[in-house]
Design an enzyme around this catalytic site. Structure first.
Site, PDB file in Angstrom:
ATOM      1  N   PRO A  87       0.819  -1.220   0.000  1.00  0.00           N
ATOM      2  CA  PRO A  87       0.000   0.000   0.000  1.00  0.00           C
ATOM      3  C   PRO A  87       0.855   1.274   0.000  1.00  0.00           C
ATOM      4  O   PRO A  87       0.381   2.348  -0.354  1.00  0.00           O
ATOM      5  CB  PRO A  87      -0.806  -0.098   1.300  1.00  0.00           C
ATOM      6  CG  PRO A  87      -0.724  -1.519   1.727  1.00  0.00           C
ATOM      7  CD  PRO A  87       0.540  -2.069   1.174  1.00  0.00           C
ATOM      8  N   GLU A 114       1.308  -7.428   8.528  1.00  0.00           N
ATOM      9  CA  GLU A 114       1.418  -5.961   8.458  1.00  0.00           C
ATOM     10  C   GLU A 114       2.369  -5.497   7.371  1.00  0.00           C
ATOM     11  O   GLU A 114       2.407  -4.321   7.026  1.00  0.00           O
ATOM     12  CB  GLU A 114       1.833  -5.384   9.807  1.00  0.00           C
ATOM     13  CG  GLU A 114       0.746  -5.424  10.868  1.00  0.00           C
ATOM     14  CD  GLU A 114      -0.554  -4.766  10.408  1.00  0.00           C
ATOM     15  OE1 GLU A 114      -0.524  -3.572  10.069  1.00  0.00           O
ATOM     16  OE2 GLU A 114      -1.581  -5.468  10.388  1.00  0.00           O
ATOM     17  N   ARG A 152      -1.467  -8.828 -21.287  1.00  0.00           N
ATOM     18  CA  ARG A 152      -2.159  -8.272 -22.447  1.00  0.00           C
ATOM     19  C   ARG A 152      -1.264  -7.337 -23.252  1.00  0.00           C
ATOM     20  O   ARG A 152      -1.602  -6.999 -24.373  1.00  0.00           O
ATOM     21  CB  ARG A 152      -3.414  -7.481 -22.087  1.00  0.00           C
ATOM     22  CG  ARG A 152      -4.039  -7.737 -20.797  1.00  0.00           C
ATOM     23  CD  ARG A 152      -5.298  -6.954 -20.535  1.00  0.00           C
ATOM     24  NE  ARG A 152      -6.037  -6.569 -21.712  1.00  0.00           N
ATOM     25  CZ  ARG A 152      -5.773  -5.528 -22.463  1.00  0.00           C
ATOM     26  NH1 ARG A 152      -4.788  -4.738 -22.156  1.00  0.00           N
ATOM     27  NH2 ARG A 152      -6.494  -5.258 -23.514  1.00  0.00           N
ATOM     28  N   ASP A 167      -6.438   0.500 -26.855  1.00  0.00           N
ATOM     29  CA  ASP A 167      -7.137   0.353 -25.586  1.00  0.00           C
ATOM     30  C   ASP A 167      -7.462   1.686 -24.958  1.00  0.00           C
ATOM     31  O   ASP A 167      -6.769   2.669 -25.147  1.00  0.00           O
ATOM     32  CB  ASP A 167      -6.241  -0.385 -24.582  1.00  0.00           C
ATOM     33  CG  ASP A 167      -6.473  -1.865 -24.635  1.00  0.00           C
ATOM     34  OD1 ASP A 167      -7.178  -2.298 -25.546  1.00  0.00           O
ATOM     35  OD2 ASP A 167      -5.935  -2.558 -23.768  1.00  0.00           O
TER      36      ASP A 167
HETATM   37  C1  9D3 Z   1      -4.892  -2.575   8.050  1.00  0.00           C
HETATM   38  C2  9D3 Z   1      -3.424  -2.791   8.080  1.00  0.00           C
HETATM   39  N1  9D3 Z   1      -2.730  -1.545   7.770  1.00  0.00           N
HETATM   40  C3  9D3 Z   1      -2.161  -0.961   8.985  1.00  0.00           C
HETATM   41  C4  9D3 Z   1      -2.937   0.173   9.487  1.00  0.00           C
HETATM   42  C5  9D3 Z   1      -1.598  -1.721   6.894  1.00  0.00           C
HETATM   43  C6  9D3 Z   1      -1.732  -2.744   5.842  1.00  0.00           C
HETATM   44  C7  9D3 Z   1      -0.863  -3.814   5.800  1.00  0.00           C
HETATM   45  C8  9D3 Z   1      -0.972  -4.751   4.797  1.00  0.00           C
HETATM   46  C9  9D3 Z   1      -2.680  -2.608   4.842  1.00  0.00           C
HETATM   47  C10 9D3 Z   1      -2.787  -3.555   3.835  1.00  0.00           C
HETATM   48  C11 9D3 Z   1      -1.926  -4.632   3.811  1.00  0.00           C
HETATM   49  C12 9D3 Z   1      -2.021  -5.640   2.722  1.00  0.00           C
HETATM   50  N2  9D3 Z   1      -2.060  -5.017   1.410  1.00  0.00           N
HETATM   51  C13 9D3 Z   1      -1.153  -5.246   0.460  1.00  0.00           C
HETATM   52  O1  9D3 Z   1      -0.247  -6.019   0.672  1.00  0.00           O
HETATM   53  C14 9D3 Z   1      -1.236  -4.510  -0.791  1.00  0.00           C
HETATM   54  C15 9D3 Z   1      -2.175  -3.543  -1.264  1.00  0.00           C
HETATM   55  C16 9D3 Z   1      -3.362  -2.982  -0.690  1.00  0.00           C
HETATM   56  O2  9D3 Z   1      -3.808  -3.306   0.426  1.00  0.00           O
HETATM   57  N3  9D3 Z   1      -4.047  -2.036  -1.403  1.00  0.00           N
HETATM   58  C17 9D3 Z   1      -3.658  -1.630  -2.641  1.00  0.00           C
HETATM   59  N4  9D3 Z   1      -2.559  -2.111  -3.209  1.00  0.00           N
HETATM   60  C18 9D3 Z   1      -1.848  -3.060  -2.526  1.00  0.00           C
HETATM   61  S1  9D3 Z   1      -0.449  -3.775  -3.074  1.00  0.00           S
HETATM   62  C19 9D3 Z   1      -0.262  -4.695  -1.728  1.00  0.00           C
END
Ligand code: 9D3
Length: 248
Positions: A87, A114, A152, A167
């Site tokens: 994220p 996490e 793709r 596209d």
């Molecule tokens: C709710 C947990 N969060 C802490 C406050 C942090 C968190 C850790 C791990 C939030 C999401 C994740 C798992 N997500 C991914 O590994 C992830 C992801 C995503 O959640 N949203 C958009 N793109 C991606 S790429 C990897």
């Protein structure tokens, strides 16, 4: 191109990848997909891939050693660009996909819990990518999104009737509406121009609809798109017609 995915749920990747355009690309050898499970590289009896965070707090963190060994296995016969799905990453876009599609080996690292120990990121990761601002439970679905988008773009994956070039998003606009038979459904007729056989008029109509929809739904995209004088005229005309039709 080879894609190697490091994941605690390799079957999730392999299963989803069997279907559709992506599945066919793999069958035809246009793309090579491998998975590696960091759990197979643990050295303790519990095969633990995670541990409690230093400093305390909720949740667990992925340990660096199993990830490092899994990565070593991924690179054993070919170096690769290491991408962490997180994220905290840069947003995945069509232009980032196009750049990644040129690579010979991508190694996608999927986190659970996490996240991963920051020292793994600093030591081994070339690029961090997110698929958008919403919370998922791990990197596997984002990795599959990336893989699908890459497949793709590979030469020969799509039929030649339709190139990836035309596209939506490669020119920065949303797609125009599409219709098929019947020509009338619940009293709603397909736009007459599409039945006219006038291919120049059809092309113009589709372009104006793409411009109008992008203007209405995604003005952020329109700001970045490079519009020709003709596009601007088409859009102005389409907006006028849309207002006259009382849509707003
Ligand atoms: C709710 C947990 N969060 C802490 C406050 C942090 C968190 C850790 C791990 C939030 C999401 C994740 C798992 N997500 C991914 O590994 C992830 C992801 C995503 O959640 N949203 C958009 N793109 C991606 S790429 C990897």
């Amino acid at each position: 191109m080879r894609i190697t995915v490091l994941s605690l749920f390799p079957e999730l990747i392999a299963t989803v990848a069997r279907f559709g355009v992506l599945g066919r690309a793999l069958d035809r050898g246009l793309l090579e997909l491998a998975t590696i499970n960091p759990r197979d590289f643990t050295d303790d009896p519990y095969r633990s891939v995670d541990d409690r965070p230093f400093g305390g707090g909720p949740g667990m963190v992925m340990r660096v050693e199993p990830l490092e060994r899994a990565l070593e296995a991924a690179r054993a016969d070919r170096p690769g660009r290491v991408i962490l799905l997180t994220p905290q990453g840069q947003r995945l876009t069509q232009s980032r996909l196009a750049a990644l599609a040129k690579a010979s080996h991508l190694i996608l690292v999927c986190a659970r819990y996490e996240g991963v120990d920051e020292r793994f990121v600093e030591t081994f990761v070339d690029e961090e990518l997110s698929i958008g601002d919403y919370v998922l439970s791990g990197g596997e679905l984002p990795a599959l999104v990336l893989i699908d988008g890459l497949a793709r773009l590979r030469e020969g994956v799509l039929g030649d009737a339709r190139s990836a070039e035309e596209d939506s998003f490669s020119d920065g606009l949303l797609d125009c509406p599409h219709y098929t038979r019947p020509a009338e459904y619940r009293g709603r007729r397909v736009p007459e121009v599409l039945l006219s056989g006038d291919h120049a008029a059809i092309r113009r109509w589709r372009r104006s609809q793409a411009l109008l929809r992008t203007w209405y739904r995604r003005p952020d995209l329109l700001m970045r798109a490079s519009l020709s004088e003709q596009d601007r005229a088409l859009l102005a005309e389409a907006i006028e017609a849309w207002r006259l039709a009382g849509k707003r």
